[in-house]
Design an enzyme around this catalytic site. Sequence first.
Site, short mmCIF file in Angstrom:
data_model
loop_
_atom_site.label_atom_id
_atom_site.label_comp_id
_atom_site.label_asym_id
_atom_site.label_seq_id
_atom_site.Cartn_x
_atom_site.Cartn_y
_atom_site.Cartn_z
N TYR A 99 -1.63 -0.97 10.55
CA TYR A 99 -1.69 -1.18 9.09
C TYR A 99 -0.40 -0.67 8.44
CZ TYR A 99 -3.73 -1.19 4.37
OH TYR A 99 -3.99 -1.42 3.03
N SER A 113 0.88 -1.18 0.00
CA SER A 113 0.00 0.00 0.00
C SER A 113 0.91 1.23 0.00
CB SER A 113 -0.85 0.00 1.28
OG SER A 113 -1.49 1.25 1.47
N1 LIG Z 1 -8.69 -0.66 -1.29
C1 LIG Z 1 -7.71 0.13 -0.96
O1 LIG Z 1 -7.90 1.33 -0.85
C2 LIG Z 1 -6.33 -0.42 -0.72
C3 LIG Z 1 -5.25 0.46 -0.82
C4 LIG Z 1 -3.97 -0.04 -0.61
C5 LIG Z 1 -3.78 -1.38 -0.37
N2 LIG Z 1 -4.85 -2.22 -0.29
C6 LIG Z 1 -4.60 -3.63 -0.05
O2 LIG Z 1 -5.20 -4.37 -1.10
C7 LIG Z 1 -5.40 -5.71 -0.67
C8 LIG Z 1 -6.78 -6.16 -1.07
O3 LIG Z 1 -7.72 -5.41 -0.33
P1 LIG Z 1 -9.06 -4.84 -0.98
O4 LIG Z 1 -8.95 -3.38 -0.95
O5 LIG Z 1 -9.36 -5.53 -2.25
O6 LIG Z 1 -10.11 -5.23 0.18
P2 LIG Z 1 -11.38 -6.19 0.19
O7 LIG Z 1 -11.84 -6.21 1.59
O8 LIG Z 1 -12.33 -5.78 -0.87
O9 LIG Z 1 -10.79 -7.63 -0.21
C9 LIG Z 1 -9.97 -8.35 0.67
C10 LIG Z 1 -10.32 -9.83 0.58
O10 LIG Z 1 -9.38 -10.53 1.42
C11 LIG Z 1 -10.11 -11.51 2.13
N3 LIG Z 1 -9.40 -11.86 3.35
C12 LIG Z 1 -9.38 -11.19 4.54
N4 LIG Z 1 -8.67 -11.87 5.44
C13 LIG Z 1 -8.22 -12.99 4.81
C14 LIG Z 1 -7.44 -14.08 5.24
N5 LIG Z 1 -7.00 -14.19 6.50
N6 LIG Z 1 -7.15 -15.05 4.35
C15 LIG Z 1 -7.63 -14.97 3.08
N7 LIG Z 1 -8.40 -13.98 2.62
C16 LIG Z 1 -8.69 -12.99 3.49
C17 LIG Z 1 -11.47 -10.90 2.39
O11 LIG Z 1 -12.45 -11.89 2.68
C18 LIG Z 1 -11.72 -10.16 1.09
O12 LIG Z 1 -12.40 -10.99 0.15
C19 LIG Z 1 -5.14 -5.70 0.84
O13 LIG Z 1 -3.85 -6.23 1.09
C20 LIG Z 1 -5.20 -4.23 1.20
O14 LIG Z 1 -4.46 -3.94 2.35
C21 LIG Z 1 -6.11 -1.76 -0.46
#
Ligand SMILES: NC(=O)c1ccc[n+]([C@@H]2O[C@H](COP(=O)([O-])OP(=O)(O)OC[C@H]3O[C@@H](n4cnc5c(N)ncnc54)[C@H](O)[C@@H]3O)[C@@H](O)[C@H]2O)c1
Length: 307
Positions: A156, A143
Amino acid sequence: MFEFTGKVAVITGAASGFGRAFADKGAALGMKLVLADVNPEALAQTVDALRAGGADAIGVPTDVASAAQVEALAQAALDAFGKVHLLFNNAGVGSGGFLWESSVNDWSWVFGVNVMGVAHGVRVFTPIMLAQNEPAHIVNTASVAGLLSPPAMGIYNASKHAVVSLTETLYHDLQLAQAAQMTQAAEAGQATQGAGSHVSCSLLCPAFVPTGIANAERARPATLRNDSGPTRSQIAAGKQLQRAVQSGKLSAADVADITFEAIAARRFYIITHPGIMATVELRHEDIEHLRNPSDPMSLKPEVKNAG
Ligand SMILES: NC(=O)c1ccc[n+]([C@@H]2O[C@H](COP(=O)([O-])OP(=O)(O)OC[C@H]3O[C@@H](n4cnc5c(N)ncnc54)[C@H](O)[C@@H]3O)[C@@H](O)[C@H]2O)c1
């Protein structure tokens, strides 16, 4: 160039957000998909939808914080498709609020998923990829919070800084493996294309994008829930996160497009929101000049969207 068609991709956190978008993109490119998520119902729906669209996909319910479950995921991928060419260590969760108000459960949960989940993926899948002797690639989702330290999201931030360092080190380790392989091959009088040269990696650092991340609590296991309710700083951080995520201009599909372009070019740093880099530079200058940390929000309003 990395070829996608007919190759096997493993995606963690595949049932929502970026993971789902990676799956859609992989399917559109003709990849075979191994989808993993801790939410079995959402995972089954995702697999059904992709299969209905003609994709060759399996779902493997997986908690990436569990070493044994990530090992089982790799075995399931090999049983189904024989190889793994692309791994997205993508599953992630977050919790906010002042650092000193965060519980032991908060630390265990976020580090278990965000750090150990990626560590398990690298530990289990890299040897498989190296042994295949075919082009393969690992994408770790960090991130912008791995490049900056915005306030009230300390666990985080720390977890994503760990993913940045882990992935930069993985890059160097793969280079070393390649060099050692080439030396061995040269000494044995063989062709010098080493196993390490086939395996590369990227670090994905997005800012906030509308996904389910602001509702990450839905994936927290019962054993790591807090006994007491959220504090004022945690409630405020949750609201700020909801606003920031909803205001994100890029979609998860945009992030997937940018990510697959970077994989094709085998580019390491994947920065989806380049406007953030001035603030990253400011942080680096603070360190170089031994200045106290600048407010990450001070340069550009868009840093407020530094998820
Ligand atoms: N959306 C943003 O703004 C953003 C920005 C920077 C980084 N990220 C990162 O992107 C990645 C994906 O997140 P997202 O934004 O798509 O969120 P999201 O919540 O839409 O998707 C995350 C998925 O991970 C699954 N998950 C959670 N814990 C888990 C576990 N222990 N084992 C397996 N699966 C698990 C959830 O069930 C969900 O389906 C994450 O690492 C997040 O930190 C997101």
